[in-house]
Design an enzyme around this catalytic site. Structure first.
Site, PDB file in Angstrom:
ATOM      1  N   HIS A 125       0.858  -1.177   0.000  1.00  5.32           N
ATOM      2  CA  HIS A 125       0.000   0.000   0.000  1.00  5.32           C
ATOM      3  C   HIS A 125       0.900   1.233   0.000  1.00  5.32           C
ATOM      4  CE1 HIS A 125      -2.870   2.965   1.667  1.00  5.32           C
ATOM      5  NE2 HIS A 125      -3.842   2.133   1.353  1.00  5.32           N
ATOM      6  N   ASP A 202       2.972  -4.491   8.194  1.00  6.22           N
ATOM      7  CA  ASP A 202       1.685  -3.817   8.056  1.00  6.22           C
ATOM      8  C   ASP A 202       0.605  -4.890   8.149  1.00  6.22           C
ATOM      9  OD1 ASP A 202      -0.687  -2.759   7.100  1.00  6.22           O
ATOM     10  OD2 ASP A 202       0.178  -1.906   5.284  1.00  6.22           O
TER      11      ASP A 202
END
Length: 408
Positions: A125, A202
């Site tokens: 991301h 993440d």
């Protein structure tokens, strides 16, 4: 006999699902963007503001004590949820993005120098790319990329070759938000530690699907957001190893993160408070604790089986549509199906599906480098949660076919 989910009862826990959109029953398949909230979380928010609203930690009156107790109880629940050693290694942020930026601006600024390498993957991301580019530009470090193959799987041979003693940090997602690939993070962490590198994971897309044990994984840093975990927006969590957090300077200055302030100097608070400057998002942290309780009440194996069944069924049904290609076909995936259709722009599909009450996500999913890897402007992404059903997938596929007829 293995426990099963009573989907009729579960769906009643999520009031937003019981509505019509554009004259059709809502089919919510955008769970990778944000999950819906059970009634207990909504009730907790209402109860906080109607009964306990006060600032925390410093007040001595009853409301302040109740608010502080509720806020800190969520931290304790998160310690158990993550199997963390202590509550003071649980830091509240505003979200996954804020947690990554905190590590970049504190650990990164204190430890990166010219010639150092930060490894990220082609699956990331933007929130796990841009902060590292910013700190690399500031410190002279270099961002290098772990490639991904045609199926959406990280090239582990390439990863191993990139791991030199120049690598100071590996920052990768546990699960790709764009195509659902599950990365082998335990192996990646072990390999990184062999060359002395630290690892940030993440976990925004994994916490709703897996049991996370930060000690068993030997995680240095782990970040995620409450709103991906059936909790409120505006709350994030950063877990870090104590020895790392203690050496990191505060990211922001203000109230709460200090012990003493004078014009001759300031001494900072202990963990976790030195990283939590100012009045925090008290109500949403308080309510997040009830989301954790709700999840703990569900049979986890049944949740996983339900999501796997939805993924398999959706993949089978979508694969029968002419011209449709699924992007990301890793063997290990969460319940996400990302796809493109020949000659049709993803945005057109998303807009038309909404006319039939179907909510999916279209676009690059804040993963433009991954889209570029496959020479795509974007994809259509259907992402499922345990409260979704096969009947909803049937409605989705039927609506998709009608959209394609309208676009032909």
């Amino acid at each position: 006999m293995a426990e099963k989910l009573d989907l009729n009862l579960i769906r009643k826990d999520f009031p937003i699902l019981d509505q019509q959109v554009n004259g059709s029953p809502l089919v919510y398949f955008d769970n990778a963007a944000t999950t819906q909230k059970p009634q207990v979380v909504i009730d907790a928010l209402n109860r906080y503001y109607t009964q306990d609203n006060a600032n925390i930690h410093r007040g001595l009156h009853t409301l302040a004590e109740r608010a502080t107790t509720g806020y800190e109880l969520t931290r304790t629940k998160l310690k158990d949820f993550l199997h963390a050693p202590s509550t003071d290694q649980i830091i509240f942020t505003s979200g996954t993005t804020a947690g990554i930026n905190l590590v970049a601006q504190t650990y990164g600024r204190a430890n990166f120098t010219a010639g150092d390498v930060i490894l990220v993957s082609n699956l990331e991301h933007h929130s796990n790319i841009v902060p590292w580019q910013m700190i690399a530009q500031e410190t002279g470090a270099e961002v290098q990329v772990i490639p991904v193959d045609e199926l959406g799987v990280l090239d582990m041979v390439a990863y191993q070759s990139l791991l030199t003693d120049r690598v100071k940090l590996v920052a990768v997602n546990h699960v790709s938000n764009a195509i659902g690939t599950i990365n082998p993070i335990k192996q990646m962490i072990d390999w990184a530690h062999r060359v002395g590198a630290k690892v940030l994971i993440d976990g925004a897309q994994s916490v709703a699907h897996f049991d996370i044990d930060v000690q068993a994984l030997d995680l240095d840093f782990f970040v995620f957001s409450a709103h991906k975990l059936f909790g409120p927006t505006g709350v994030g969590v950063l877990y870090g190893k104590r020895e790392l957090l203690e050496t990191m300077p505060p990211y922001q200055g203000g109230g709460e993160m200090i012990k003493e302030v004078s014009f001759s100097g300031t001494t900072y608070n202990e963990l976790p408070y030195k990283f939590e400057a100012g009045t925090p998002n008290i109500a949403d942290v308080y309510a997040f604790g009830f989301a954790l309780d709700y999840l703990a009440s569900l049979p986890q194996n049944a949740v996983w089986e339900q999501e796997k069944a939805l993924l398999d069924y959706a993949t089978e049904q979508l694969s029968q549509i002419d011209g449709l290609r699924i992007v990301g076909q890793a063997h290990e995936k969460i319940a996400v199906v990302s796809f493109v259709i020949d000659g049709v722009h993803p945005q057109d599909i998303g807009v038309l599906l909404d006319k039939f009450g179907v909510a999916i996500r279209t676009g690059h999913h804040c993963a433009q480098p991954l889209m570029a890897r496959y020479d795509l402007v974007g994809t259509c992404r259907a992402s499922f949660a345990f409260y979704n059903t096969k009947e909803e997938i049937d409605l989705f596929v039927k609506a998709l076919k009608r959209c394609l007829m309208m676009l032909s």
